[in-house]
Design an enzyme around this catalytic site. Structure first.
Site, PDB file in Angstrom:
ATOM      1  N   TYR A 117     -11.467 -45.114  62.141  1.00  0.00           N
ATOM      2  CA  TYR A 117     -10.140 -45.064  62.766  1.00  0.00           C
ATOM      3  C   TYR A 117      -9.596 -43.656  63.011  1.00  0.00           C
ATOM      4  O   TYR A 117      -8.524 -43.509  63.588  1.00  0.00           O
ATOM      5  CB  TYR A 117      -9.149 -45.873  61.915  1.00  0.00           C
ATOM      6  N   HIS A 125      -6.843 -50.976  70.872  1.00  0.00           N
ATOM      7  CA  HIS A 125      -7.467 -50.786  69.559  1.00  0.00           C
ATOM      8  C   HIS A 125      -8.027 -49.383  69.484  1.00  0.00           C
ATOM      9  O   HIS A 125      -8.545 -48.862  70.485  1.00  0.00           O
ATOM     10  CB  HIS A 125      -8.607 -51.790  69.335  1.00  0.00           C
ATOM     11  N   ARG A 172      -7.469 -44.317  55.821  1.00  0.00           N
ATOM     12  CA  ARG A 172      -8.089 -45.630  55.800  1.00  0.00           C
ATOM     13  C   ARG A 172      -9.339 -45.572  56.687  1.00  0.00           C
ATOM     14  O   ARG A 172      -9.216 -45.402  57.900  1.00  0.00           O
ATOM     15  CB  ARG A 172      -7.113 -46.642  56.385  1.00  0.00           C
ATOM     16  N   SER A 201     -10.653 -48.582  67.556  1.00  0.00           N
ATOM     17  CA  SER A 201     -12.116 -48.728  67.552  1.00  0.00           C
ATOM     18  C   SER A 201     -12.561 -49.641  68.685  1.00  0.00           C
ATOM     19  O   SER A 201     -11.751 -50.395  69.245  1.00  0.00           O
ATOM     20  CB  SER A 201     -12.566 -49.302  66.203  1.00  0.00           C
ATOM     21  N   PRO A 222      -1.017 -55.075  60.864  1.00  0.00           N
ATOM     22  CA  PRO A 222      -1.262 -54.805  59.450  1.00  0.00           C
ATOM     23  C   PRO A 222      -2.248 -53.680  59.173  1.00  0.00           C
ATOM     24  O   PRO A 222      -3.251 -53.536  59.876  1.00  0.00           O
ATOM     25  CB  PRO A 222      -1.800 -56.138  58.911  1.00  0.00           C
ATOM     26  N   ASN A 223      -1.925 -52.913  58.159  1.00  0.00           N
ATOM     27  CA  ASN A 223      -2.750 -51.816  57.618  1.00  0.00           C
ATOM     28  C   ASN A 223      -2.756 -50.560  58.485  1.00  0.00           C
ATOM     29  O   ASN A 223      -3.312 -49.545  58.084  1.00  0.00           O
ATOM     30  CB  ASN A 223      -4.194 -52.284  57.343  1.00  0.00           C
ATOM     31  N   ASN A 273      -1.136 -53.212  69.220  1.00  0.00           N
ATOM     32  CA  ASN A 273      -2.378 -53.201  68.459  1.00  0.00           C
ATOM     33  C   ASN A 273      -2.163 -54.216  67.339  1.00  0.00           C
ATOM     34  O   ASN A 273      -1.571 -53.884  66.312  1.00  0.00           O
ATOM     35  CB  ASN A 273      -2.667 -51.806  67.884  1.00  0.00           C
ATOM     36  N   ARG A 311     -18.647 -53.697  66.825  1.00  0.00           N
ATOM     37  CA  ARG A 311     -18.507 -53.790  65.363  1.00  0.00           C
ATOM     38  C   ARG A 311     -19.002 -55.152  64.856  1.00  0.00           C
ATOM     39  O   ARG A 311     -19.852 -55.764  65.467  1.00  0.00           O
ATOM     40  CB  ARG A 311     -17.050 -53.503  64.991  1.00  0.00           C
ATOM     41  N   ASP A 318       0.521 -67.032  71.314  1.00  0.00           N
ATOM     42  CA  ASP A 318       1.562 -67.862  71.945  1.00  0.00           C
ATOM     43  C   ASP A 318       2.820 -67.039  72.245  1.00  0.00           C
ATOM     44  O   ASP A 318       3.435 -67.208  73.302  1.00  0.00           O
ATOM     45  CB  ASP A 318       1.924 -69.048  71.040  1.00  0.00           C
ATOM     46  N   HIS A 352      -7.919 -61.141  65.702  1.00  0.00           N
ATOM     47  CA  HIS A 352      -9.063 -62.047  65.602  1.00  0.00           C
ATOM     48  C   HIS A 352      -8.702 -63.414  65.037  1.00  0.00           C
ATOM     49  O   HIS A 352      -9.574 -64.259  64.866  1.00  0.00           O
ATOM     50  CB  HIS A 352     -10.146 -61.387  64.724  1.00  0.00           C
ATOM     51  N   ALA A 369      -5.858 -56.720  62.492  1.00  0.00           N
ATOM     52  CA  ALA A 369      -6.708 -57.871  62.126  1.00  0.00           C
ATOM     53  C   ALA A 369      -6.185 -59.197  62.700  1.00  0.00           C
ATOM     54  O   ALA A 369      -6.968 -60.140  62.895  1.00  0.00           O
ATOM     55  CB  ALA A 369      -6.842 -57.965  60.612  1.00  0.00           C
ATOM     56  N   GLU A 406      -3.056 -54.734  75.364  1.00  0.00           N
ATOM     57  CA  GLU A 406      -3.562 -54.693  73.975  1.00  0.00           C
ATOM     58  C   GLU A 406      -4.430 -53.451  73.810  1.00  0.00           C
ATOM     59  O   GLU A 406      -5.199 -53.108  74.712  1.00  0.00           O
ATOM     60  CB  GLU A 406      -4.381 -55.952  73.676  1.00  0.00           C
TER      61      GLU A 406
HETATM   62  C1  DQA Z   1      -8.136 -52.378  64.980  1.00  0.00           C
HETATM   63  C2  DQA Z   1      -9.412 -53.226  64.967  1.00  0.00           C
HETATM   64  C3  DQA Z   1      -9.234 -54.463  64.087  1.00  0.00           C
HETATM   65  O1  DQA Z   1     -10.433 -55.228  64.060  1.00  0.00           O
HETATM   66  C4  DQA Z   1      -8.893 -54.057  62.662  1.00  0.00           C
HETATM   67  O2  DQA Z   1      -8.641 -55.204  61.876  1.00  0.00           O
HETATM   68  C5  DQA Z   1      -7.790 -53.083  62.583  1.00  0.00           C
HETATM   69  C6  DQA Z   1      -7.694 -52.011  63.571  1.00  0.00           C
HETATM   70  C7  DQA Z   1      -8.320 -51.060  65.773  1.00  0.00           C
HETATM   71  O3  DQA Z   1      -7.313 -50.478  66.164  1.00  0.00           O
HETATM   72  O4  DQA Z   1      -9.454 -50.608  65.963  1.00  0.00           O
HETATM   73  O5  DQA Z   1      -6.993 -53.106  61.652  1.00  0.00           O
HETATM   74  O6  DQA Z   1      -7.103 -53.118  65.622  1.00  0.00           O
END
Ligand code: DQA
Length: 145
Positions: free
Chosen positions: A23, A100, A18, A102, A10-11, A74, A107, A87, A80, A77, A98
């Site tokens: 990011y 990310h 953003r 950041s 998401p996002n 990735n 953080r 699963d 977390h 959110a 995985e």
């Molecule tokens: C993220 C880190 C996550 O905590 C955050 O919610 C994101 C981006 C990253 O790529 O740094 O949306 O996955």
């Protein structure tokens, strides 16, 4: 040619405008084309996917079983919070990484725990868009070890 699925949560469709101090300025499309170039170099076919919906992400992870040779995710959110995504990752017996943008460990406290990373081989974070390219290097090593 081996096929790698890259899932974005998401996002991440908003990348580029953003929180660019966290990011970076690259859009998801730019990251996608960098990944495709890296894929050509590594002789891996890269398929890119983004969704803001947990169920769609889970359905896509299920596809890895029969249609792909490895997964880079990735979960954004959902990293977390989502035991459902954890699963589904655990159910897939293929190389999984995985990533990310950041460094989630530098953080807020609520980002320091990755539930989903318990279902993958390894985690790369903190290198901006390069986390994706390092993920491709890492999955290549897992596939051709
Ligand atoms: C993220 C880190 C996550 O905590 C955050 O919610 C994101 C981006 C990253 O790529 O740094 O949306 O996955």
């Amino acid at each position: 040619m081996k096929k790698i699925l890259i899932i974005n949560g998401p996002n991440l469709n908003l990348l580029g405008n953003r929180e660019d101090d966290i990011y970076g300025k690259d859009s998801l499309d730019k990251i996608k084309s960098n990944c495709e170039k890296k894929g050509i170099e590594k002789k891996l076919e890269i398929i890119f996917f983004q969704s803001n919906n947990e169920g769609e992400i889970i359905d896509k992870i299920h596809e890895v079983k029969d249609k792909f040779d490895g997964l880079i995710i990735n979960p954004a959110a959902f990293t977390h919070s989502s035991i459902a995504i954890l699963d589904s990752l655990r159910a897939i017996n293929k190389p999984k990484i995985e990533i990310h943008l950041s460094n989630i460990y530098s953080r807020e406290e609520y980002r320091k725990k990755s539930i989903t990373s318990e279902g993958v081989h390894g985690l790369i974070c903190g290198f901006g868009g390069n986390s994706y390219l390092l993920g491709i290097e890492a999955i290549h090593k897992l596939i051709y070890k």
